[in-house]
Write a protein that holds these residues in place. Structure first.
Motif, PDB file in Angstrom:
ATOM      1  N   GLU A  33       0.843  -1.221   0.111  1.00  0.00           N
ATOM      2  CA  GLU A  33      -0.249  -0.297   0.177  1.00  0.00           C
ATOM      3  C   GLU A  33       0.379   1.698   0.224  1.00  0.00           C
ATOM      4  O   GLU A  33       1.587   1.142   0.479  1.00  0.00           O
ATOM      5  N   GLY A  34       0.145   1.731  -0.772  1.00  0.00           N
ATOM      6  CA  GLY A  34       1.281   3.392  -0.718  1.00  0.00           C
ATOM      7  C   GLY A  34       2.988   3.401  -1.809  1.00  0.00           C
ATOM      8  O   GLY A  34       2.891   4.376  -2.910  1.00  0.00           O
ATOM      9  N   LEU A  35       2.439   2.618  -2.736  1.00  0.00           N
ATOM     10  CA  LEU A  35       3.461   2.084  -4.039  1.00  0.00           C
ATOM     11  C   LEU A  35       2.414   1.494  -4.843  1.00  0.00           C
ATOM     12  O   LEU A  35       1.745   1.011  -4.501  1.00  0.00           O
ATOM     13  N   VAL A  36       3.298   1.631  -5.857  1.00  0.00           N
ATOM     14  CA  VAL A  36       2.860   1.428  -7.570  1.00  0.00           C
ATOM     15  C   VAL A  36       3.945   1.233  -8.712  1.00  0.00           C
ATOM     16  O   VAL A  36       4.964   1.373  -7.945  1.00  0.00           O
ATOM     17  N   PRO A  37       3.072  -0.077  -8.941  1.00  0.00           N
ATOM     18  CA  PRO A  37       4.207  -1.049  -9.836  1.00  0.00           C
ATOM     19  C   PRO A  37       4.728  -0.009 -10.353  1.00  0.00           C
ATOM     20  O   PRO A  37       3.824   0.614 -11.478  1.00  0.00           O
ATOM     21  N   SER A  38       6.155   0.086 -11.189  1.00  0.00           N
ATOM     22  CA  SER A  38       7.137   0.256 -12.577  1.00  0.00           C
ATOM     23  C   SER A  38       7.006  -0.607 -14.043  1.00  0.00           C
ATOM     24  O   SER A  38       7.861  -1.278 -13.017  1.00  0.00           O
ATOM     25  N   ASN A  39       6.590  -0.208 -14.326  1.00  0.00           N
ATOM     26  CA  ASN A  39       7.001  -1.762 -15.515  1.00  0.00           C
ATOM     27  C   ASN A  39       8.508  -1.895 -16.573  1.00  0.00           C
ATOM     28  O   ASN A  39       9.239  -2.048 -15.901  1.00  0.00           O
ATOM     29  N   THR A  40       9.167   0.103 -16.357  1.00  0.00           N
ATOM     30  CA  THR A  40      10.297   0.391 -17.238  1.00  0.00           C
ATOM     31  C   THR A  40      11.288  -0.309 -16.006  1.00  0.00           C
ATOM     32  O   THR A  40      12.148  -1.203 -16.311  1.00  0.00           O
ATOM     33  N   GLN A  41      11.256   0.281 -14.236  1.00  0.00           N
ATOM     34  CA  GLN A  41      11.958  -0.127 -13.711  1.00  0.00           C
ATOM     35  C   GLN A  41      11.716  -1.574 -13.219  1.00  0.00           C
ATOM     36  O   GLN A  41      13.020  -2.605 -12.586  1.00  0.00           O
ATOM     37  N   ARG A  42      10.593  -1.756 -13.158  1.00  0.00           N
ATOM     38  CA  ARG A  42      10.703  -3.412 -12.632  1.00  0.00           C
ATOM     39  C   ARG A  42      10.161  -3.365 -11.042  1.00  0.00           C
ATOM     40  O   ARG A  42      11.390  -3.477 -10.177  1.00  0.00           O
ATOM     41  N   GLU A  43       9.821  -2.217 -10.284  1.00  0.00           N
ATOM     42  CA  GLU A  43      10.005  -1.541  -8.839  1.00  0.00           C
ATOM     43  C   GLU A  43       9.009  -1.056  -8.696  1.00  0.00           C
ATOM     44  O   GLU A  43       7.470  -0.685  -9.487  1.00  0.00           O
ATOM     45  N   CYS A  44       8.241  -0.903  -6.878  1.00  0.00           N
ATOM     46  CA  CYS A  44       7.784  -0.428  -6.640  1.00  0.00           C
ATOM     47  C   CYS A  44       7.409   0.618  -5.654  1.00  0.00           C
ATOM     48  O   CYS A  44       9.305   1.267  -5.055  1.00  0.00           O
ATOM     49  N   VAL A  45       7.556   1.830  -7.095  1.00  0.00           N
ATOM     50  CA  VAL A  45       7.810   2.899  -6.562  1.00  0.00           C
ATOM     51  C   VAL A  45       6.472   4.227  -5.661  1.00  0.00           C
ATOM     52  O   VAL A  45       5.291   3.295  -5.818  1.00  0.00           O
ATOM     53  N   LEU A  46       6.819   5.142  -5.533  1.00  0.00           N
ATOM     54  CA  LEU A  46       6.170   6.171  -4.622  1.00  0.00           C
ATOM     55  C   LEU A  46       4.819   6.560  -5.761  1.00  0.00           C
ATOM     56  O   LEU A  46       5.463   6.564  -6.943  1.00  0.00           O
TER      57      LEU A  46
END
Length: 316
Positions: free
Chosen positions: A130-143
């Motif tokens: 919760e509070g994070l969203v997936p980034s497909n370019t970075q393949r990370e959970c970001v703010l």
């Protein structure tokens, strides 16, 4: 009974064949060992024909590549993507990362996840907390950044803007504020750089056609240097040179040769003589004109006398 004897004979032949193959394999392996054969290549310390490198030279990692049904050992200075290196006094080897890791620091800490997974605190997850969203370019959970941010340090501070926007002090701008200009390569607002020039030089000597004497009016020039070139949108540089009219203080050039002075005098004398000849010619023309007038006047008077004389009178 005959079948049992036949089976026993075949079993003995198989055992002999197996023993011979094992002996041949041990012989090949023994033959490729350093000290017995110089055939090892590519950083191998020990090797075999069938399995390649069995151990590596110091500081190198042994990595097992699959070739069909067998594995071939190779020695590398660093482990390939998807593996991490471990060092022990006995052996340095490459160990495979977890199945969801694309690259990892060790077995429990991923540095990049495979497609469909997102990195968070060294772990690869299919969904983000919760509070994070997936980034497909970075393949990370970001703010979950503001709408104008692509990445952010927190909800109020952007670290990279979405395409078409320029970053300045953690905020994204469509147009850079005053005294700033867009940097297209970095997609940031950078300070404008205005042109700076130095002080004017002294005025040059008054000259005309490259000379500084022998005339009355000429020109003099002064210049100044550019100290700071402007940026693309900064204030441009003013003029770096100026020219103005001047009056020479010394009209005559010193040190003229006598020949030059004589030539000048001769030229003046020839001009004076030409003027005198012109005057004489004008005087001669006037005298000729006067003489012609006098001659015509005398002729007209003579004709008048002839008309009034007795010989020329009329009969009574």
């Amino acid at each position: 009974m005959q079948l049992q004897v036949l089976s026993f004979v075949l079993f003995l032949h198989c055992m002999e064949y197996t023993d011979s193959q094992q002996h041949a394999s041990r012989h090949r392996q023994h033959k490729q060992t350093p000290g017995l054969s110089p055939g090892c290549q590519g950083g191998c310390l020990t090797c075999s024909d069938y399995n390649g490198c069995l151990s590596c030279k110091p500081k190198l990692f042994i990595f097992l590549e699959r070739n069909g049904m067998r594995q071939i050992g190779v020695c590398l200075s660093s482990c390939p993507n998807g593996y991490f290196g471990t060092r022990t006094p006995e052996i340095n080897k490459c160990t495979k990362c977890k199945s969801d890791c694309d690259s990892c620091f060790n077995r429990n800490f991923c540095t990049r996840c495979k497609a469909g997974y997102y990195l968070h605190r060294g772990k690869c997850q299919e969904s983000c907390p919760e509070g994070l969203v997936p980034s497909n370019t970075q393949r990370e959970c970001v703010l979950d950044c503001a709408g104008e941010c692509e990445t952010c340090l927190n909800t109020d501070t952007c670290t990279r803007c979405r395409p078409g926007l320029y970053l300045l002090h953690g905020k994204c701008h469509y147009v850079c504020p005053e005294d700033f200009e867009p940097n297209e390569q970095r997609m940031e607002c950078t300070p404008q750089v205005h042109c700076e020039v130095g002080e004017w030089s002294e005025w040059s000597p008054c000259s005309r056609r490259g000379k500084t004497c022998g005339f009355k009016r000429g020109e003099e020039t002064r210049t100044r240097e550019i100290l700071q070139a402007p940026s693309a949108h900064g204030d441009p540089c003013p003029a770096t040179s100026e020219t103005r009219k001047c009056v020479v203080k010394r009209k005559k050039c010193p040190g003229r040769r006598r020949g030059e002075r004589r030539h000048r005098n001769n030229r003046k004398e020839s001009q004076d003589s030409w003027q005198e000849r012109e005057k004489e010619r004008e005087v001669g023309d006037r005298e000729d004109a006067e003489n012609r007038n006098k001659t015509e006047h005398r002729r007209s008077r003579g004709q008048d006398r002839d008309l009034t004389s007795p010989a020329g009178g009329t009969a009574h």
